[in-house]
Design a protein around this motif. Structure first.
Motif, PDB file in Angstrom:
ATOM      1  N   SER A 108     -20.876  25.245   0.396  1.00  0.00           N
ATOM      2  CA  SER A 108     -20.611  25.324   2.025  1.00  0.00           C
ATOM      3  C   SER A 108     -22.524  26.060   1.947  1.00  0.00           C
ATOM      4  CB  SER A 108     -19.712  26.059   2.074  1.00  0.00           C
ATOM      5  OG  SER A 108     -18.528  24.772   1.730  1.00  0.00           O
ATOM      6  N   LYS A 109     -22.344  27.691   1.859  1.00  0.00           N
ATOM      7  CA  LYS A 109     -23.001  27.701   2.075  1.00  0.00           C
ATOM      8  C   LYS A 109     -25.021  27.637   1.882  1.00  0.00           C
ATOM      9  CE  LYS A 109     -21.065  32.998   1.388  1.00  0.00           C
ATOM     10  NZ  LYS A 109     -20.772  33.962   1.056  1.00  0.00           N
ATOM     11  N   THR A 110     -24.818  27.240   0.690  1.00  0.00           N
ATOM     12  CA  THR A 110     -25.894  26.307   0.236  1.00  0.00           C
ATOM     13  C   THR A 110     -26.615  24.664   1.123  1.00  0.00           C
ATOM     14  OG1 THR A 110     -26.267  26.544  -2.200  1.00  0.00           O
ATOM     15  CG2 THR A 110     -27.070  25.069  -1.732  1.00  0.00           C
ATOM     16  N   ILE A 111     -25.584  24.196   1.315  1.00  0.00           N
ATOM     17  CA  ILE A 111     -25.550  23.142   2.917  1.00  0.00           C
ATOM     18  C   ILE A 111     -26.367  23.939   3.771  1.00  0.00           C
ATOM     19  CG2 ILE A 111     -24.410  21.292   3.833  1.00  0.00           C
ATOM     20  CD1 ILE A 111     -22.697  21.551   1.214  1.00  0.00           C
ATOM     21  N   GLN A 112     -25.440  24.844   4.606  1.00  0.00           N
ATOM     22  CA  GLN A 112     -25.665  25.222   5.352  1.00  0.00           C
ATOM     23  C   GLN A 112     -27.049  25.678   5.214  1.00  0.00           C
ATOM     24  OE1 GLN A 112     -23.032  25.373   8.670  1.00  0.00           O
ATOM     25  NE2 GLN A 112     -25.438  25.548   9.509  1.00  0.00           N
ATOM     26  N   TYR A 113     -27.614  26.723   4.674  1.00  0.00           N
ATOM     27  CA  TYR A 113     -29.593  27.165   4.674  1.00  0.00           C
ATOM     28  C   TYR A 113     -29.541  25.886   4.152  1.00  0.00           C
ATOM     29  CZ  TYR A 113     -33.033  28.859   2.108  1.00  0.00           C
ATOM     30  OH  TYR A 113     -34.437  29.905   2.011  1.00  0.00           O
ATOM     31  N   LEU A 114     -29.462  24.394   3.708  1.00  0.00           N
ATOM     32  CA  LEU A 114     -30.787  23.433   3.938  1.00  0.00           C
ATOM     33  C   LEU A 114     -30.593  22.602   4.506  1.00  0.00           C
ATOM     34  CD1 LEU A 114     -29.609  21.990  -0.238  1.00  0.00           C
ATOM     35  CD2 LEU A 114     -31.450  23.557   0.970  1.00  0.00           C
ATOM     36  N   GLU A 115     -29.404  22.320   5.566  1.00  0.00           N
ATOM     37  CA  GLU A 115     -29.020  21.962   7.009  1.00  0.00           C
ATOM     38  C   GLU A 115     -30.211  22.080   7.730  1.00  0.00           C
ATOM     39  OE1 GLU A 115     -25.481  20.107   9.875  1.00  0.00           O
ATOM     40  OE2 GLU A 115     -25.458  21.589   8.669  1.00  0.00           O
ATOM     41  N   ASN A 116     -29.831  24.127   8.015  1.00  0.00           N
ATOM     42  CA  ASN A 116     -31.197  24.675   8.435  1.00  0.00           C
ATOM     43  C   ASN A 116     -32.645  24.096   8.505  1.00  0.00           C
ATOM     44  OD1 ASN A 116     -29.210  25.885   9.665  1.00  0.00           O
ATOM     45  ND2 ASN A 116     -28.389  26.959   8.294  1.00  0.00           N
ATOM     46  N   LEU A 117     -32.784  24.376   7.022  1.00  0.00           N
ATOM     47  CA  LEU A 117     -34.298  24.230   6.751  1.00  0.00           C
ATOM     48  C   LEU A 117     -34.931  22.760   7.392  1.00  0.00           C
ATOM     49  CD1 LEU A 117     -34.188  25.290   3.190  1.00  0.00           C
ATOM     50  CD2 LEU A 117     -35.182  26.283   5.771  1.00  0.00           C
ATOM     51  N   TYR A 118     -33.829  21.287   7.382  1.00  0.00           N
ATOM     52  CA  TYR A 118     -34.054  20.084   7.624  1.00  0.00           C
ATOM     53  C   TYR A 118     -34.006  20.577   9.745  1.00  0.00           C
ATOM     54  CZ  TYR A 118     -33.049  15.315   8.825  1.00  0.00           C
ATOM     55  OH  TYR A 118     -32.684  13.885   8.688  1.00  0.00           O
ATOM     56  N   ASN A 119     -33.043  20.952  10.191  1.00  0.00           N
ATOM     57  CA  ASN A 119     -32.770  21.292  11.463  1.00  0.00           C
ATOM     58  C   ASN A 119     -34.385  21.695  12.381  1.00  0.00           C
ATOM     59  OD1 ASN A 119     -30.962  19.815  11.665  1.00  0.00           O
ATOM     60  ND2 ASN A 119     -29.509  21.818  11.921  1.00  0.00           N
ATOM     61  N   ILE A 120     -34.909  22.653  11.473  1.00  0.00           N
ATOM     62  CA  ILE A 120     -36.120  23.219  11.723  1.00  0.00           C
ATOM     63  C   ILE A 120     -37.392  22.764  11.700  1.00  0.00           C
ATOM     64  CG2 ILE A 120     -37.806  24.931  10.622  1.00  0.00           C
ATOM     65  CD1 ILE A 120     -35.957  27.080  10.677  1.00  0.00           C
ATOM     66  N   GLY A 121     -37.277  21.782  10.353  1.00  0.00           N
ATOM     67  CA  GLY A 121     -38.760  20.675   9.803  1.00  0.00           C
ATOM     68  C   GLY A 121     -38.855  19.616  11.597  1.00  0.00           C
ATOM     69  N   SER A 122     -37.281  19.126  11.262  1.00  0.00           N
ATOM     70  CA  SER A 122     -37.010  17.930  12.655  1.00  0.00           C
ATOM     71  C   SER A 122     -37.680  18.331  13.976  1.00  0.00           C
ATOM     72  CB  SER A 122     -35.432  18.028  12.656  1.00  0.00           C
ATOM     73  OG  SER A 122     -35.623  16.576  13.125  1.00  0.00           O
ATOM     74  N   ARG A 123     -37.667  19.690  14.368  1.00  0.00           N
ATOM     75  CA  ARG A 123     -38.026  20.481  15.420  1.00  0.00           C
ATOM     76  C   ARG A 123     -39.158  20.275  15.456  1.00  0.00           C
ATOM     77  NH1 ARG A 123     -33.230  23.464  15.539  1.00  0.00           N
ATOM     78  NH2 ARG A 123     -33.832  25.155  14.015  1.00  0.00           N
ATOM     79  N   LEU A 124     -39.570  20.879  14.619  1.00  0.00           N
ATOM     80  CA  LEU A 124     -41.068  20.966  14.398  1.00  0.00           C
ATOM     81  C   LEU A 124     -42.389  19.467  14.357  1.00  0.00           C
ATOM     82  CD1 LEU A 124     -42.279  23.272  11.755  1.00  0.00           C
ATOM     83  CD2 LEU A 124     -42.549  23.450  14.038  1.00  0.00           C
ATOM     84  N   SER A 125     -40.996  18.128  13.999  1.00  0.00           N
ATOM     85  CA  SER A 125     -42.040  17.716  13.259  1.00  0.00           C
ATOM     86  C   SER A 125     -42.171  16.971  15.254  1.00  0.00           C
ATOM     87  CB  SER A 125     -40.202  16.086  12.850  1.00  0.00           C
ATOM     88  OG  SER A 125     -40.253  15.844  13.300  1.00  0.00           O
ATOM     89  N   GLN A 126     -41.457  17.288  15.950  1.00  0.00           N
ATOM     90  CA  GLN A 126     -41.254  16.701  16.954  1.00  0.00           C
ATOM     91  C   GLN A 126     -42.004  16.731  18.246  1.00  0.00           C
ATOM     92  OE1 GLN A 126     -37.101  16.791  19.139  1.00  0.00           O
ATOM     93  NE2 GLN A 126     -36.464  16.528  16.221  1.00  0.00           N
ATOM     94  N   LYS A 127     -43.009  18.200  17.843  1.00  0.00           N
ATOM     95  CA  LYS A 127     -43.901  19.088  18.374  1.00  0.00           C
ATOM     96  C   LYS A 127     -44.966  18.762  18.301  1.00  0.00           C
ATOM     97  CE  LYS A 127     -40.387  22.610  19.814  1.00  0.00           C
ATOM     98  NZ  LYS A 127     -39.651  24.101  19.713  1.00  0.00           N
ATOM     99  N   LEU A 128     -45.421  18.278  16.600  1.00  0.00           N
ATOM    100  CA  LEU A 128     -46.309  19.100  16.010  1.00  0.00           C
ATOM    101  C   LEU A 128     -47.286  16.859  15.560  1.00  0.00           C
ATOM    102  CD1 LEU A 128     -45.962  22.167  14.705  1.00  0.00           C
ATOM    103  CD2 LEU A 128     -46.753  21.842  16.305  1.00  0.00           C
ATOM    104  N   LYS A 129     -48.144  16.638  16.154  1.00  0.00           N
ATOM    105  CA  LYS A 129     -47.848  15.335  15.227  1.00  0.00           C
ATOM    106  C   LYS A 129     -48.931  15.199  14.083  1.00  0.00           C
ATOM    107  CE  LYS A 129     -48.274  12.839  19.566  1.00  0.00           C
ATOM    108  NZ  LYS A 129     -49.479  12.630  20.498  1.00  0.00           N
ATOM    109  N   LEU A 130     -49.316  16.233  13.968  1.00  0.00           N
ATOM    110  CA  LEU A 130     -49.612  15.930  12.407  1.00  0.00           C
ATOM    111  C   LEU A 130     -48.990  17.290  11.406  1.00  0.00           C
ATOM    112  CD1 LEU A 130     -53.559  17.579  13.214  1.00  0.00           C
ATOM    113  CD2 LEU A 130     -52.824  15.270  12.525  1.00  0.00           C
ATOM    114  N   PHE A 131     -47.869  17.683  11.509  1.00  0.00           N
ATOM    115  CA  PHE A 131     -46.499  17.881  11.170  1.00  0.00           C
ATOM    116  C   PHE A 131     -46.077  17.220  10.166  1.00  0.00           C
ATOM    117  CE2 PHE A 131     -42.609  19.285  10.364  1.00  0.00           C
ATOM    118  CZ  PHE A 131     -42.981  20.330   9.055  1.00  0.00           C
TER     119      PHE A 131
END
Length: 202
Positions: A120-143
């Protein structure tokens, strides 16, 4: 436990197998994975879902639980899912609805239901990384164009990527180990499916 070098008869590159094993060792060490530590499981009516779909949620057997129902394989269906976004839950609910209609008892196993486990800790960690990437993708077009879009739409398409999923599933397997081996199992996420295979389920 070494990974199978083939998937459906297709050879997996050694480089992919090494990367998969490296990922497993990384999270195993990070979250102090102990393969001999696994929960005794039972089930309770799932809030807001039992009345509509007859779902019993698989939980760690602890004192003070109400409405406890032993997990029985006969006339039942175990649904493996992950509380990570809404897509996997929607699929699992559709399966539960069909199971109830067919006269089966749907059991709901969410890999995030065991917060003290390395899985569960691994999944939570990977989900947090995914959420960070998702938010960045909405703000940075090149990213989004050069990094996020290729990662989310192309990287996981290759069959070799399955090796990583199978390797990580070894972290999740202990949370399924106490389930009846003969209970039919269906998964709404690859990780729960691989974990079930590792645990010897159908």
């Amino acid at each position: 436990m070494s990974l199978n070098p083939t998937i459906f008869g297709n050879p997996i590159p050694k480089s992919s197998l090494k990367k998969a094993e490296k990922a497993f060792k990384k999270y195993s060490k990070k979250f102090k994975f102990d393969p001999n530590n696994y929960p005794k499981l039972t089930s309770v009516p799932m809030p807001q879902a039992y009345e509509e779909f007859g779902i019993y949620k698989v939980v760690k057997d602890e004192p003070g639980l109400e409405g406890v129902k032993p997990i029985i394989a006969q006339n039942s269906l175990m649904i493996g899912t992950i509380r990570m976004g809404f897509g996997h839950y929607r699929m699992a609910l559709a399966i539960a609805s069909a199971a109830k209609h067919a006269g089966l008892t749907p059991y709901w196993l969410d890999l995030m239901s065991f917060p003290d486990s390395a899985g569960s800790k691994t999944i939570q960690y990977l989900e947090n990384l995914y959420n960070i990437g998702s938010r960045l993708s909405q703000k940075l077009k090149l990213f989004d164009k050069w990094i996020w879009e290729p990662i989310t739409s192309q990287v996981a398409k290759g069959l070799a990527y399955t090796a990583r999923d199978k390797a990580l599933a070894r972290l999740f397997e202990p949370n399924l180990r106490n389930l009846p081996k003969d209970i039919p199992f269906i998964s709404s996420h690859p990780w729960t499916g691989h974990a079930a295979v590792h645990a010897g389920l159908k």
